[in-house]
Design an enzyme around this catalytic site. Structure first.
Site, PDB file in Angstrom:
ATOM      1  N   ARG A  10       0.822  -1.216   0.000  1.00  0.00           N
ATOM      2  CA  ARG A  10       0.000   0.000   0.000  1.00  0.00           C
ATOM      3  C   ARG A  10       0.854   1.264   0.000  1.00  0.00           C
ATOM      4  NH1 ARG A  10      -2.742  -3.368   3.836  1.00  0.00           N
ATOM      5  NH2 ARG A  10      -1.562  -2.348   5.495  1.00  0.00           N
ATOM      6  N   MET A  11       1.837   1.321   0.906  1.00  0.00           N
ATOM      7  CA  MET A  11       2.669   2.520   1.007  1.00  0.00           C
ATOM      8  C   MET A  11       3.688   2.581  -0.131  1.00  0.00           C
ATOM      9  SD  MET A  11       2.074   4.489   3.808  1.00  0.00           S
ATOM     10  CE  MET A  11       3.601   5.084   4.550  1.00  0.00           C
ATOM     11  N   ASP A  30       9.109  -6.237  -6.492  1.00  0.00           N
ATOM     12  CA  ASP A  30       8.359  -6.855  -5.404  1.00  0.00           C
ATOM     13  C   ASP A  30       8.337  -8.347  -5.676  1.00  0.00           C
ATOM     14  OD1 ASP A  30       6.019  -5.790  -3.230  1.00  0.00           O
ATOM     15  OD2 ASP A  30       5.727  -7.825  -3.976  1.00  0.00           O
ATOM     16  N   GLY A 123       0.023   6.950   5.187  1.00  0.00           N
ATOM     17  CA  GLY A 123      -0.824   5.798   4.927  1.00  0.00           C
ATOM     18  C   GLY A 123      -1.242   5.686   3.473  1.00  0.00           C
ATOM     19  N   LYS A 189       9.546   9.034  14.201  1.00  0.00           N
ATOM     20  CA  LYS A 189       8.325   8.374  13.693  1.00  0.00           C
ATOM     21  C   LYS A 189       7.754   7.403  14.724  1.00  0.00           C
ATOM     22  CE  LYS A 189       5.248   7.034  10.590  1.00  0.00           C
ATOM     23  NZ  LYS A 189       4.809   5.706  10.910  1.00  0.00           N
ATOM     24  N   HIS A 192       5.893   9.425  17.151  1.00  0.00           N
ATOM     25  CA  HIS A 192       4.692   9.857  16.422  1.00  0.00           C
ATOM     26  C   HIS A 192       3.610   8.785  16.503  1.00  0.00           C
ATOM     27  CE1 HIS A 192       2.387   9.397  12.643  1.00  0.00           C
ATOM     28  NE2 HIS A 192       2.397  10.710  12.516  1.00  0.00           N
ATOM     29  N   GLU A 196      -0.016   8.680  18.302  1.00  0.00           N
ATOM     30  CA  GLU A 196      -1.181   8.255  17.519  1.00  0.00           C
ATOM     31  C   GLU A 196      -2.036   7.271  18.323  1.00  0.00           C
ATOM     32  OE1 GLU A 196      -1.151   4.999  14.176  1.00  0.00           O
ATOM     33  OE2 GLU A 196      -0.387   6.894  13.361  1.00  0.00           O
TER      34      GLU A 196
END
Length: 325
Positions: A10-11, A30, A123, A189, A192, A196
């Site tokens: 996704r990212m 990938d 995200g 992060k 962070h 969150e």
């Protein structure tokens, strides 16, 4: 610039596509051949292996690793370090533990290969909104990669500039910072993500209280059948607790008032635990962050509506799924 993107989840896929939208060339790899094919259809150069990635890049090479923390990232960075050349750059943009970054940077430096850690937030919405990035590594190497970070960052956008902030370095205002040496990016992060956890827990507990006001355990005249969907919506508009997480909450409730598609068994990806560990090493009390982490553990035994809301928020910003039961 020409850059390899290793890991097209996704990212990773969002980062690769945003880079291409801003004129950069991407070599995509990938283990899932279909993911590589899809990226190739969008304009990326496909690669069939890490060796093929290296062959399709010119020195000094830039390889961005976007894989789950732990063995997948560890093994990939180790393999890249062995086949890259002096002056090449390996970027870990996932959620690795910052102490692993410090060690990897030393291992790479022994081969004259540069290592940069990039804590990346945004995200599944990063392709559209841009990615907030917290970067660790040598100053000159980070500056060399600036065109990449400029492309990925949100930019000034519509956010008002902070009153009284005066600095010649406007990178923070554009959505990215050079936090410090190797490991500093992922450390920032990590904290962070710990914050969150706390923010999400506060929303979840608050909505649990709102929902519970209809309980038959309360006197009849003190029961309120509150419209949680409308409450989430009105709080988005002018309230001091408005935020993107509240936006996601409102969206989730608008689509499913009871959040029936969520079990409430809330997962955690490690950063919350690491934040608590760091706080213990520093002797810093973190009541809210630790309670938020423990609440996730509790959710796997005894769930509440608030736990479902936590899962809905995690799915909303990152596409994260719940723990299978």
């Amino acid at each position: 610039m020409r850059i390899a993107m290793i890991g097209l989840g996704r990212m990773g896929a969002g980062i690769a596509r945003r880079l291409m939208q801003h004129g950069h060339e991407v070599v995509a790899f990938d283990r899932d051949a279909k993911a590589v094919e899809a990226m190739a259809q969008d304009g990326a150069t496909p690669a069939s292996s890490l060796d093929d990635v290296i062959a399709k890049l010119e020195q000094p090479r830039v390889c961005w690793v976007m894989l789950p923390a732990g063995d997948p990232t560890e093994e990939t960075v180790r393999a890249l370090c062995a086949i890259t050349a002096p002056g090449d750059i390996i970027i870990d943009g996932g959620n690795s533990f910052y102490k692993d970054d410090i060690r990897r940077a030393k291992d790479c430096a022994a081969r004259s290969v540069h290592y940069v850690d990039v804590g990346t937030s945004g995200g599944i919405w990063g392709l559209e909104r841009g990615f907030c990035m917290m970067i660790g590594g040598d100053k000159d190497v980070v500056e060399r990669l600036d065109p990449i970070f400029v492309a990925l960052a949100p930019g000034y956008g519509e956010i008002p500039r902070t009153r009284g902030r005066e600095t010649a370095d406007d990178r923070a205002e554009r959505g990215y910072i050079h936090a410090g040496p190797s490991g500093a990016g992922h450390f920032v992060k990590m904290v962070h993500n710990g914050i969150e956890y706390g923010l999400m827990a506060a929303y979840a507990e608050g909505f649990d209280v709102l929902k519970g006001k209809a309980s038959d355990k309360l006197p009849d005249d003190e029961r309120f059948d509150l419209n949680l969907t409308d409450i989430a919506e009105v709080w988005r508009r002018g309230s001091v607790i408005s935020s993107w997480l509240l936006d996601l909450t409102a969206s989730a409730l608008a689509g499913d008032r009871q959040l029936d598609k969520f079990s409430g068994h809330v997962a955690d990806s490690g950063e919350g635990r690491w934040t608590i560990d760091a706080a213990m090493e520093e002797a810093v009390p973190v009541y809210t962050l630790s309670a938020a982490l423990f609440a996730r553990y509790r959710s796997r035994v005894d769930t509440t509506f608030g736990d479902k809301l936590l899962s809905a928020m995690r799915f909303g910003f990152g596409g994260h799924v719940e723990i299978p039961q």
